[in-house]
Structures are given as structure tokens and as C-alpha cells.
Design a protein around this motif. Structure first.
Motif, mmCIF file in Angstrom:
data_model
loop_
_atom_site.group_PDB
_atom_site.id
_atom_site.type_symbol
_atom_site.label_atom_id
_atom_site.label_comp_id
_atom_site.label_asym_id
_atom_site.label_seq_id
_atom_site.Cartn_x
_atom_site.Cartn_y
_atom_site.Cartn_z
ATOM 1 N N SER A 279 -3.019 4.776 6.223
ATOM 2 C CA SER A 279 -2.437 3.507 5.787
ATOM 3 C C SER A 279 -2.849 3.242 4.350
ATOM 4 O O SER A 279 -4.027 3.366 4.003
ATOM 5 N N VAL A 280 -1.877 2.911 3.512
ATOM 6 C CA VAL A 280 -2.144 2.579 2.111
ATOM 7 C C VAL A 280 -1.319 1.344 1.766
ATOM 8 O O VAL A 280 -0.092 1.387 1.805
ATOM 9 N N GLU A 281 -1.995 0.243 1.436
ATOM 10 C CA GLU A 281 -1.301 -1.008 1.144
ATOM 11 C C GLU A 281 -1.681 -1.528 -0.236
ATOM 12 O O GLU A 281 -2.865 -1.564 -0.590
ATOM 13 N N HIS A 282 -0.681 -1.959 -0.983
ATOM 14 C CA HIS A 282 -0.889 -2.536 -2.311
ATOM 15 C C HIS A 282 -1.090 -4.044 -2.150
ATOM 16 O O HIS A 282 -0.199 -4.844 -2.406
ATOM 17 N N VAL A 283 -2.291 -4.441 -1.780
ATOM 18 C CA VAL A 283 -2.518 -5.835 -1.393
ATOM 19 C C VAL A 283 -2.488 -6.791 -2.579
ATOM 20 O O VAL A 283 -2.140 -7.967 -2.430
ATOM 21 N N SER A 284 -2.835 -6.317 -3.778
ATOM 22 C CA SER A 284 -2.820 -7.220 -4.932
ATOM 23 C C SER A 284 -1.402 -7.598 -5.335
ATOM 24 O O SER A 284 -1.203 -8.567 -6.072
ATOM 25 N N ALA A 285 -0.408 -6.844 -4.842
ATOM 26 C CA ALA A 285 0.984 -7.223 -5.090
ATOM 27 C C ALA A 285 1.366 -8.445 -4.261
ATOM 28 O O ALA A 285 2.346 -9.128 -4.563
ATOM 29 N N VAL A 286 0.567 -8.708 -3.228
ATOM 30 C CA VAL A 286 0.796 -9.871 -2.376
ATOM 31 C C VAL A 286 -0.020 -11.062 -2.854
ATOM 32 O O VAL A 286 0.475 -12.180 -2.980
ATOM 33 N N SER A 287 -1.310 -10.803 -3.170
ATOM 34 C CA SER A 287 -2.199 -11.887 -3.592
ATOM 35 C C SER A 287 -3.432 -11.313 -4.268
ATOM 36 O O SER A 287 -3.913 -10.231 -3.905
ATOM 37 N N ASP A 288 -3.968 -12.051 -5.246
ATOM 38 C CA ASP A 288 -5.230 -11.674 -5.884
ATOM 39 C C ASP A 288 -6.434 -12.129 -5.070
ATOM 40 O O ASP A 288 -7.576 -11.845 -5.435
ATOM 41 N N ALA A 289 -6.192 -12.825 -3.979
ATOM 42 C CA ALA A 289 -7.277 -13.397 -3.193
ATOM 43 C C ALA A 289 -8.126 -12.338 -2.493
ATOM 44 O O ALA A 289 -9.272 -12.612 -2.113
#
Length: 257
Positions: free
Chosen positions: A117-127
């Protein structure tokens, strides 16, 4: 086969100057500039020659003298009386584009490595306090903060207070540095030592004053080629994107997963 010796600080600074000036002039003209202009007399002709040779050997400058990376503009030669502007919109936009390219590079490398699993989480939120969440087999989680640059001679990163707080509380958090080429590809990847980061981040002295962001000049000894977890396990296969000498790094052996 023995590895070539690492470039010293002076040679890396010479290499950085080559990268800046080769954007607008050929090798012979830039060499003349370094030889005759007093601004550049702090380094020797040997250091300039070694800097160019290292750039060519590592592929950061082509045989024709074209840089593979864009380190940005240098100050004008006659700027003695011109204040050094530390920020402008163009530089901010360029840094943002470099950061985005670095994140995309590592996303691609992690997916190519076959992580579950690889997710670009900062594209969703900087939190989140990091940029990429990934899972390594069998079920090992990785939280990756990405710092990108186009300068192969030195690594300077900016760490926010929130990123620092997450790092301190999350043992799965690591910082990956990416050297981004002109074409947006990753030319080199390294891990910034967590223990070094923890040793240099500022400490608040009073509740009336707190730091929110810090600029860190990362030394070669705080870098490990590739993406390396706290237990020494390599996230990327083999020596993926680890260029000898970039940011002063020596090649090291990593424990594969």
C-alpha cells in the motif's frame, strides 16, 4: 572495486557553482570566469577542476556541459551593493514544484518496489505530518516525510514544528531526501538520520515564544543512501537511486527486507 573518493567541501561548492553557471554559458567561459573573477578566488583551480570532473563522473553534467539538475539562479556578479532577497514568488513556486516532484518520485519508486500500500496522504491534508504512508510486508508501516532539492552538493531542509512533533511521537516516521533532475526524475535518494534530527531541532525556552519552522543544513554523516528504516532495513531494492558523492554521502551497505 574501490569507490572513488568523496568530494570535499570545497570541491562540492565548486560543483555547485558549475551547476549554476553552466545553465547560461559553456564550460570554457565558466572556467574563465572562475579563473579571473575575484568573487571566485576563494577556491583553487584544482577544486574547480575536481568539481567539474565529479559532476561529469556522476552524470550530473553531460559530456557537452549540460547540467542534469537546476540549482537555481546565483546572485549577479555586480551585486555587492544589492541586498540579498531571501524570498520571492518565483523561488517559492520553484521550491513548491521541486517538492511536488520529489514526492511523485518516491511514490513511483515505492510502487515499483511492490509495497502493498502506498498513499500520498499530504495530497489530502498536511495534518498527517508526513507525505507518504506505505506498508511493507508482512505488515510494517512506514510514514515518509519527503524533502526534495535540485542541488547535489548540499542538502538543506525545512522542518515544520508539526512535522517535528509527529517525528518525535511516531517511530515509523522517516525523512527521505530526493535529488530531482531536470526531467523530474529522482537522481538520488537518501534517508536523513532520525537521531540527528532530534539532536538539532530547537527547544522552546518559554511559553511566550515557540518555534514553528527550522532550516537545517544536513551533514553527510547524517545521511544514509536509499530509504532505510530505523532497524536498518532497506525499503527500496538494492542501491536504488543512491549516487555516490551526492551531498557528500559515502556508499553504505543496507540490510534488505
Amino acid at each position: 572495486m574501490s569507490m572513488p573518493s568523496l568530494p570535499g567541501d570545497g570541491t562540492r561548492e565548486a560543483a555547485r557553482r558549475w551547476l549554476v553557471h553552466l545553465r547560461v554559458a559553456g564550460v570554457s567561459r565558466v572556467r574563465t570566469l572562475f579563473t579571473h573573477h575575484p568573487r571566485y578566488a576563494d577556491l583553487t583551480p584544482v577544486q574547480y577542476a575536481e568539481g567539474l570532473e565529479w559532476l561529469r563522473r556522476t552524470g550530473l553534467v553531460s559530456p557537452s556541459g549540460r547540467p542534469a539538475v537546476n540549482v537555481g539562479e546565483g546572485l549577479p556578479l555586480d551585486d555587492a551593493d544589492v541586498p540579498h532577497v531571501l524570498w520571492n514568488a518565483e523561488d517559492d513556486e520553484r521550491r513548491s514544484a521541486t517538492g511536488t516532484a520529489g514526492e511523485r518520485c518516491l511514490l513511483a519508486l515505492l510502487r515499483q518496489a511492490g509495497l502493498a500500500s502506498v498513499e500520498h496522504v499530504s495530497a489530502v491534508s498536511d495534518a498527517f505530518g508526513y507525505d507518504i504512508a506505505a506498508t511493507m510486508p508482512p505488515d510494517e508501516h512506514l510514514h515518509l516525510e519527503v524533502k526534495a532539492t535540485t542541488d547535489p552538493t548540499r542538502l538543506v531542509v525545512h522542518l515544520s514544528r508539526h512535522e517535528s512533533d509527529v517525528m518525535s511521537a511516531d517511530p515509523r516516521w522517516i525523512m527521505g531526501a530526493v535529488l530531482v533532475g531536470r526531467d523530474g526524475a529522482a537522481l538520488s535518494v537518501a534517508t536523513v538520520s532520525r537521531s540527528w534530527l532530534l539532536s538539532v531541532i530547537p527547544q522552546d525556552r518559554s511559553q511566550r515564544g515557540t518555534w514553528e519552522s527550522v532550516r537545517l543544513d544536513v551533514p553527510p554523516e547524517a545521511l544514509e543512501p536509499g530509504l532505510i528504516m530505523e532497524d536498518g532495513k532497506s525499503v527500496l531494492p538494492g542501491g536504488s537511486c543512491a549516487t555516490h558523492g551526492v551531498w557528500g554521502m559515502a556508499a553504505r551497505e543496507a540490510v534488505s527486507g
